[in-house]
Design an enzyme around this catalytic site. Structure first.
Site, PDB file in Angstrom:
ATOM      1  N   ASP A  34       0.878  -1.456   0.156  1.00 44.45           N
ATOM      2  CA  ASP A  34      -0.097   0.010  -0.055  1.00 44.45           C
ATOM      3  C   ASP A  34       0.831   1.211  -0.178  1.00 44.45           C
ATOM      4  O   ASP A  34       1.886   1.104   0.884  1.00 44.45           O
ATOM      5  CB  ASP A  34      -0.878   0.068   1.288  1.00 44.45           C
ATOM      6  CG  ASP A  34      -2.091   0.944   1.075  1.00 44.45           C
ATOM      7  OD1 ASP A  34      -1.761   2.181   0.690  1.00 44.45           O
ATOM      8  OD2 ASP A  34      -3.193   0.345   1.090  1.00 44.45           O
ATOM      9  N   TYR A 145     -11.882   6.430 -14.020  1.00 41.61           N
ATOM     10  CA  TYR A 145     -11.894   5.633 -13.287  1.00 41.61           C
ATOM     11  C   TYR A 145     -12.647   4.225 -13.750  1.00 41.61           C
ATOM     12  O   TYR A 145     -12.083   2.987 -13.700  1.00 41.61           O
ATOM     13  CB  TYR A 145     -12.889   5.877 -12.007  1.00 41.61           C
ATOM     14  CG  TYR A 145     -12.995   4.979 -11.005  1.00 41.61           C
ATOM     15  CD1 TYR A 145     -12.154   4.602  -9.843  1.00 41.61           C
ATOM     16  CD2 TYR A 145     -14.229   4.389 -10.921  1.00 41.61           C
ATOM     17  CE1 TYR A 145     -12.387   3.794  -8.876  1.00 41.61           C
ATOM     18  CE2 TYR A 145     -14.372   3.152  -9.848  1.00 41.61           C
ATOM     19  CZ  TYR A 145     -13.797   2.950  -8.815  1.00 41.61           C
ATOM     20  OH  TYR A 145     -14.011   2.055  -7.893  1.00 41.61           O
ATOM     21  N   VAL A 189     -21.120   8.131   0.729  1.00 37.37           N
ATOM     22  CA  VAL A 189     -22.159   8.984   1.360  1.00 37.37           C
ATOM     23  C   VAL A 189     -22.383   8.593   2.600  1.00 37.37           C
ATOM     24  O   VAL A 189     -22.642   9.296   3.521  1.00 37.37           O
ATOM     25  CB  VAL A 189     -23.388   8.865   0.338  1.00 37.37           C
ATOM     26  CG1 VAL A 189     -24.188   7.520   0.029  1.00 37.37           C
ATOM     27  CG2 VAL A 189     -24.296  10.095   0.780  1.00 37.37           C
TER      28      VAL A 189
HETATM   29  P1  NAD Z   1      -9.752   2.956   0.148  1.00 38.75           P
HETATM   30  O1  NAD Z   1      -9.129   4.277  -0.655  1.00 38.75           O
HETATM   31  O2  NAD Z   1      -9.914   2.988   1.254  1.00 38.75           O
HETATM   32  O3  NAD Z   1      -8.472   1.885  -0.551  1.00 38.75           O
HETATM   33  C1  NAD Z   1      -7.606   1.964  -1.644  1.00 38.75           C
HETATM   34  C2  NAD Z   1      -6.309   1.481  -1.090  1.00 38.75           C
HETATM   35  O4  NAD Z   1      -5.283   1.576  -2.219  1.00 38.75           O
HETATM   36  C3  NAD Z   1      -5.812   2.646   0.031  1.00 38.75           C
HETATM   37  O5  NAD Z   1      -5.234   2.106   1.033  1.00 38.75           O
HETATM   38  C4  NAD Z   1      -4.738   3.396  -0.700  1.00 38.75           C
HETATM   39  O6  NAD Z   1      -3.641   3.956   0.051  1.00 38.75           O
HETATM   40  C5  NAD Z   1      -4.063   2.073  -1.687  1.00 38.75           C
HETATM   41  N1  NAD Z   1      -3.577   2.748  -2.971  1.00 38.75           N
HETATM   42  C6  NAD Z   1      -3.954   3.550  -3.778  1.00 38.75           C
HETATM   43  N2  NAD Z   1      -3.166   3.920  -4.932  1.00 38.75           N
HETATM   44  C7  NAD Z   1      -2.132   2.858  -4.666  1.00 38.75           C
HETATM   45  C8  NAD Z   1      -1.198   2.605  -5.446  1.00 38.75           C
HETATM   46  N3  NAD Z   1      -0.457   3.083  -6.389  1.00 38.75           N
HETATM   47  N4  NAD Z   1      -0.148   1.742  -4.748  1.00 38.75           N
HETATM   48  C9  NAD Z   1      -0.703   0.975  -3.598  1.00 38.75           C
HETATM   49  N5  NAD Z   1      -1.552   1.295  -2.943  1.00 38.75           N
HETATM   50  C10 NAD Z   1      -2.400   2.299  -3.363  1.00 38.75           C
HETATM   51  O7  NAD Z   1     -10.878   2.536  -0.966  1.00 38.75           O
HETATM   52  P2  NAD Z   1     -11.854   1.162  -0.953  1.00 38.75           P
HETATM   53  O8  NAD Z   1     -13.141   1.670  -0.750  1.00 38.75           O
HETATM   54  O9  NAD Z   1     -11.431   0.517   0.114  1.00 38.75           O
HETATM   55  O10 NAD Z   1     -11.402   0.405  -2.228  1.00 38.75           O
HETATM   56  C11 NAD Z   1     -10.927  -0.666  -2.440  1.00 38.75           C
HETATM   57  C12 NAD Z   1     -11.037  -0.962  -3.766  1.00 38.75           C
HETATM   58  O11 NAD Z   1     -12.505  -1.340  -4.035  1.00 38.75           O
HETATM   59  C13 NAD Z   1     -10.792  -0.047  -4.906  1.00 38.75           C
HETATM   60  O12 NAD Z   1     -10.301  -0.550  -5.836  1.00 38.75           O
HETATM   61  C14 NAD Z   1     -11.884   0.619  -5.200  1.00 38.75           C
HETATM   62  O13 NAD Z   1     -11.996   1.107  -6.419  1.00 38.75           O
HETATM   63  C15 NAD Z   1     -12.838  -0.568  -5.186  1.00 38.75           C
HETATM   64  N6  NAD Z   1     -14.221  -0.158  -5.144  1.00 38.75           N
HETATM   65  C16 NAD Z   1     -14.986   0.314  -3.869  1.00 38.75           C
HETATM   66  C17 NAD Z   1     -16.186   0.691  -3.792  1.00 38.75           C
HETATM   67  C18 NAD Z   1     -16.696   1.160  -2.474  1.00 38.75           C
HETATM   68  O14 NAD Z   1     -18.054   1.266  -2.639  1.00 38.75           O
HETATM   69  N7  NAD Z   1     -16.010   1.358  -1.771  1.00 38.75           N
HETATM   70  C19 NAD Z   1     -17.035   0.495  -4.845  1.00 38.75           C
HETATM   71  C20 NAD Z   1     -16.418  -0.040  -6.120  1.00 38.75           C
HETATM   72  C21 NAD Z   1     -15.257  -0.326  -6.161  1.00 38.75           C
HETATM   73  C1  UD2 Z   2     -19.731   4.759  -5.962  1.00 37.95           C
HETATM   74  C2  UD2 Z   2     -18.427   4.570  -5.587  1.00 37.95           C
HETATM   75  C3  UD2 Z   2     -17.396   4.713  -6.874  1.00 37.95           C
HETATM   76  C4  UD2 Z   2     -18.141   3.943  -8.015  1.00 37.95           C
HETATM   77  C5  UD2 Z   2     -19.517   3.816  -8.367  1.00 37.95           C
HETATM   78  C6  UD2 Z   2     -20.252   3.038  -9.259  1.00 37.95           C
HETATM   79  C7  UD2 Z   2     -17.823   5.283  -3.320  1.00 37.95           C
HETATM   80  C8  UD2 Z   2     -17.377   6.532  -2.605  1.00 37.95           C
HETATM   81  N1  UD2 Z   2     -18.036   5.557  -4.793  1.00 37.95           N
HETATM   82  O1  UD2 Z   2     -20.162   6.260  -6.556  1.00 37.95           O
HETATM   83  O2  UD2 Z   2     -16.440   4.226  -6.584  1.00 37.95           O
HETATM   84  O3  UD2 Z   2     -17.881   2.390  -7.764  1.00 37.95           O
HETATM   85  O4  UD2 Z   2     -20.230   4.047  -6.973  1.00 37.95           O
HETATM   86  O5  UD2 Z   2     -21.330   3.473  -9.641  1.00 37.95           O
HETATM   87  O6  UD2 Z   2     -18.209   4.505  -3.204  1.00 37.95           O
HETATM   88  N2  UD2 Z   2     -24.256  12.587  -1.758  1.00 37.95           N
HETATM   89  C9  UD2 Z   2     -24.770  13.533  -1.254  1.00 37.95           C
HETATM   90  N3  UD2 Z   2     -24.387  14.027  -0.414  1.00 37.95           N
HETATM   91  C10 UD2 Z   2     -22.712  13.779   0.095  1.00 37.95           C
HETATM   92  C11 UD2 Z   2     -22.234  12.609  -0.543  1.00 37.95           C
HETATM   93  C12 UD2 Z   2     -22.822  12.220  -1.634  1.00 37.95           C
HETATM   94  O7  UD2 Z   2     -26.039  13.604  -1.513  1.00 37.95           O
HETATM   95  O8  UD2 Z   2     -22.377  14.326   1.065  1.00 37.95           O
HETATM   96  C13 UD2 Z   2     -25.014  11.497  -2.936  1.00 37.95           C
HETATM   97  C14 UD2 Z   2     -24.353  11.683  -4.246  1.00 37.95           C
HETATM   98  O9  UD2 Z   2     -24.508  12.639  -4.964  1.00 37.95           O
HETATM   99  C15 UD2 Z   2     -24.651  10.308  -4.708  1.00 37.95           C
HETATM  100  C16 UD2 Z   2     -24.899   9.543  -3.688  1.00 37.95           C
HETATM  101  O10 UD2 Z   2     -24.954  10.222  -2.618  1.00 37.95           O
HETATM  102  O11 UD2 Z   2     -25.825  10.439  -5.458  1.00 37.95           O
HETATM  103  C17 UD2 Z   2     -23.969   8.261  -3.538  1.00 37.95           C
HETATM  104  O12 UD2 Z   2     -22.537   8.899  -3.839  1.00 37.95           O
HETATM  105  P1  UD2 Z   2     -21.337   8.231  -3.503  1.00 37.95           P
HETATM  106  O13 UD2 Z   2     -20.182   9.203  -3.535  1.00 37.95           O
HETATM  107  O14 UD2 Z   2     -21.219   7.508  -2.051  1.00 37.95           O
HETATM  108  O15 UD2 Z   2     -21.102   6.993  -4.342  1.00 37.95           O
HETATM  109  P2  UD2 Z   2     -21.617   6.761  -5.940  1.00 37.95           P
HETATM  110  O16 UD2 Z   2     -22.733   6.225  -6.093  1.00 37.95           O
HETATM  111  O17 UD2 Z   2     -21.493   8.265  -6.445  1.00 37.95           O
END
Ligand code: NAD
Ligand code: UD2
Length: 312
Positions: A34, A145, A189
Site C-alpha cells: 500500500d 476510473y 455517502v
Molecule cells: P480505499 O481508498 O480505502 O482503499 C484503496 C487503498 O489503495 C488505499 O489504502 C490506498 O492507500 C491504496 N492505494 C491507492 N493507490 C495505490 C498505489 N498506486 N499503490 C499502492 N496502494 C495504493 O478505498 P476502498 O473503498 O477500500 O476501495 C478498495 C477497492 O475497491 C478499490 O479498488 C476501489 O476502486 C474498489 N471499489 C470500492 C467501492 C466502494 O464502494 N468502496 C465500490 C467499487 C469499487
Molecule cells: C460509488 C463509488 C464509486 C463507483 C460508483 C459505481 C464510493 C465513494 N464511490 O459512487 O467508486 O464505484 O459507486 O457506480 O463508494 N451524496 C450526497 N451528499 C454527500 C455525498 C454524496 O447527497 O455528502 C450523494 C451523491 O450525489 C450520490 C449518492 O450520494 O447521489 C452516492 O454517492 P457516493 O459518492 O457515495 O457514491 P457513488 O454511487 O456516486
C-alpha cells in the site's frame, strides 16, 4: 494453514483492512502492499503474521517483490474516488490500470495464479434507470476510473486465457461500513452522513434525495472475497456485488435518524454533475456462485457502523 502469505494490494484501506483482519483471524499470513495515499497503518491490527510493505502498484519492481512467495492476491489498490480520476486521469491511471497490469505480469512471472479483483458498478455507466443491472448489460464507462476498471477486467481475462491466471472479478456496488474514510467530499455517502449525524453537523443532500443506491455491508463483502480466494473454480465472468435492493438517500437518512433518535439539519444542494440516478445490482450470479446466506440489512449495517469507534 499453508505458510505462504496472501498479498492484499491496498490492504491499508477501508475494504482491504477488513479483509486483512478476517484473514489474520483465520490464522493466515498476510502481506499488504500500500502506498498509504488514502490507507492508514492504523486501519490494520498488530500481528506478527502481518507484513506491511509501503510501495506503489505502479512500480513493477515493487510489485514483483511483493508478489514473490505469495499464495494468492487480493487486488484492491486503486484511487477509489471517481472524481479524482476525472481531475487527474494520468495519475490515477498509473494506479488503476498500470497497477493491474504490473500485478498480472508479476504473478505470471512468479507462478501465482489466484487473484481477486475489485472492479466497480461504474463500468455500467448510467444504465440502471430503476431496473437491476445484470453483468451482461452493455458497458458504458463514463470516467477514467470506470475505463481503468473495465480495462483491468480485460487484462485479467487476457492473462487468464493466455497464462492460466485465475482471476475472480467482482463489480462492487456501494460498499459501506466502519473505517470508510469520510474526510473527502467524494467519500462514500454513508460514511459522510453517519459521521456528520454523529457529530451533529449539518448534512447536504445533492439533488432531491430520491436517487437510489444498492448498499452492501463491508463484512459481507469480505465473506465473499474469502470464498473467492479459496474456491477451486472462480469462473471466468465478473460477478456483481449488491443486495438487489434500491435505497434512496431520503430513506437512508430516515433510517439513520431512527437509529440515532434524530438528525442534524438536512439541506439540499444542486445534484452532482454526472451523478447516476439509480443503481441496483442484479445479484443472481453472485447467489448462484457464492454462499451469501447471512447478508446484513442496511438498518443492521448502519447500526453496526454507528457502534464502531470513530476513525482516528
Ligand atoms: P480505499 O481508498 O480505502 O482503499 C484503496 C487503498 O489503495 C488505499 O489504502 C490506498 O492507500 C491504496 N492505494 C491507492 N493507490 C495505490 C498505489 N498506486 N499503490 C499502492 N496502494 C495504493 O478505498 P476502498 O473503498 O477500500 O476501495 C478498495 C477497492 O475497491 C478499490 O479498488 C476501489 O476502486 C474498489 N471499489 C470500492 C467501492 C466502494 O464502494 N468502496 C465500490 C467499487 C469499487
Ligand atoms: C460509488 C463509488 C464509486 C463507483 C460508483 C459505481 C464510493 C465513494 N464511490 O459512487 O467508486 O464505484 O459507486 O457506480 O463508494 N451524496 C450526497 N451528499 C454527500 C455525498 C454524496 O447527497 O455528502 C450523494 C451523491 O450525489 C450520490 C449518492 O450520494 O447521489 C452516492 O454517492 P457516493 O459518492 O457515495 O457514491 P457513488 O454511487 O456516486
Amino acid at each position: 494453514m499453508p505458510d505462504s502469505p496472501i498479498l492484499i494490494t491496498g490492504g491499508a484501506g477501508f475494504i482491504g483492512s477488513h479483509l486483512a483482519e478476517a484473514l489474520l483471524a483465520r490464522g493466515e499470513r498476510v502481506r499488504v502492499l500500500d502506498n498509504l495515499s488514502t490507507g492508514k497503518r492504523a486501519n490494520l491490527p498488530d500481528s506478527e503474521r502481518l507484513e506491511i510493505v509501503e510501495g506503489d502498484v505502479g512500480d513493477l519492481a515493487q510489485v514483483q517483490r511483493a508478489v514473490a512467495g505469495c499464495r494468492a492476491v487480493a487486488h484492491l489498490a486503486a484511487v477509489a474516488s471517481v472524481q479524482a480520476s476525472v481531475e487527474d486521469p494520468l495519475g490515477t491511471h498509473r494506479s488503476n490500470l498500470i497497477g493491474t497490469l504490473n500485478l498480472c505480469e508479476a504473478m505470471r512471472q512468479a507462478g501465482v495464479r489466484r487473484v481477486v479483483f475489485a472492479s466497480s458498478a461504474a463500468v455500467y455507466g448510467n444504465h440502471g434507470e430503476g431496473r437491476a443491472i445484470d453483468e451482461d448489460t452493455p458497458k458504458a464507462p463514463l470516467t477514467p476510473y470506470a475505463a481503468d476498471k473495465l480495462a483491468s477486467e480485460h487484462y485479467l481475462d487476457f492473462y487468464r486465457r493466455q497464462h492460466g491466471l485465475e482471476p475472480a472479478i467482482f463489480r462492487f456496488f456501494n460498499i459501506y461500513g466502519p473505517r470508510q474514510d469520510p474526510s473527502s467530499p467524494y467519500s462514500g455517502v454513508i460514511s459522510i452522513f453517519a459521521e456528520r449525524a454523529r457529530l451533529g453537523l449539518p448534512i447536504t443532500v445533492f439533488g432531491d434525495g430520491e436517487q437510489t443506491r444498492d448498499f452492501f455491508y463491508v463484512k459481507d463483502l469480505v465473506a465473499l472475497l474469502l470464498q473467492a480466494l479459496d474456491t477451486s473454480e472462480p469462473g471466468s465472468e465478473p460477478v456483481n456485488v449488491g443486495l438487489d435492493r434500491a435505497t434512496s438517500l431520503n430513506e437512508l437518512l430516515a433510517t439513520l435518524g431512527d437509529l440515532l433518535g434524530g438528525l442534524p439539519p438536512v439541506s439540499h444542494g444542486p445534484a452532482r454533475a454526472g451523478d447516476i440516478r439509480h443503481s441496483r445490482a442484479d445479484n443472481r450470479r453472485l447467489l448462484a456462485r457464492y454462499r451469501a446466506s447471512s447478508v446484513t440489512s442496511l438498518r443492521d449495517g448502519l447500526a453496526a457502523l454507528l457502534e464502531a469507534p470513530a476513525r482516528s
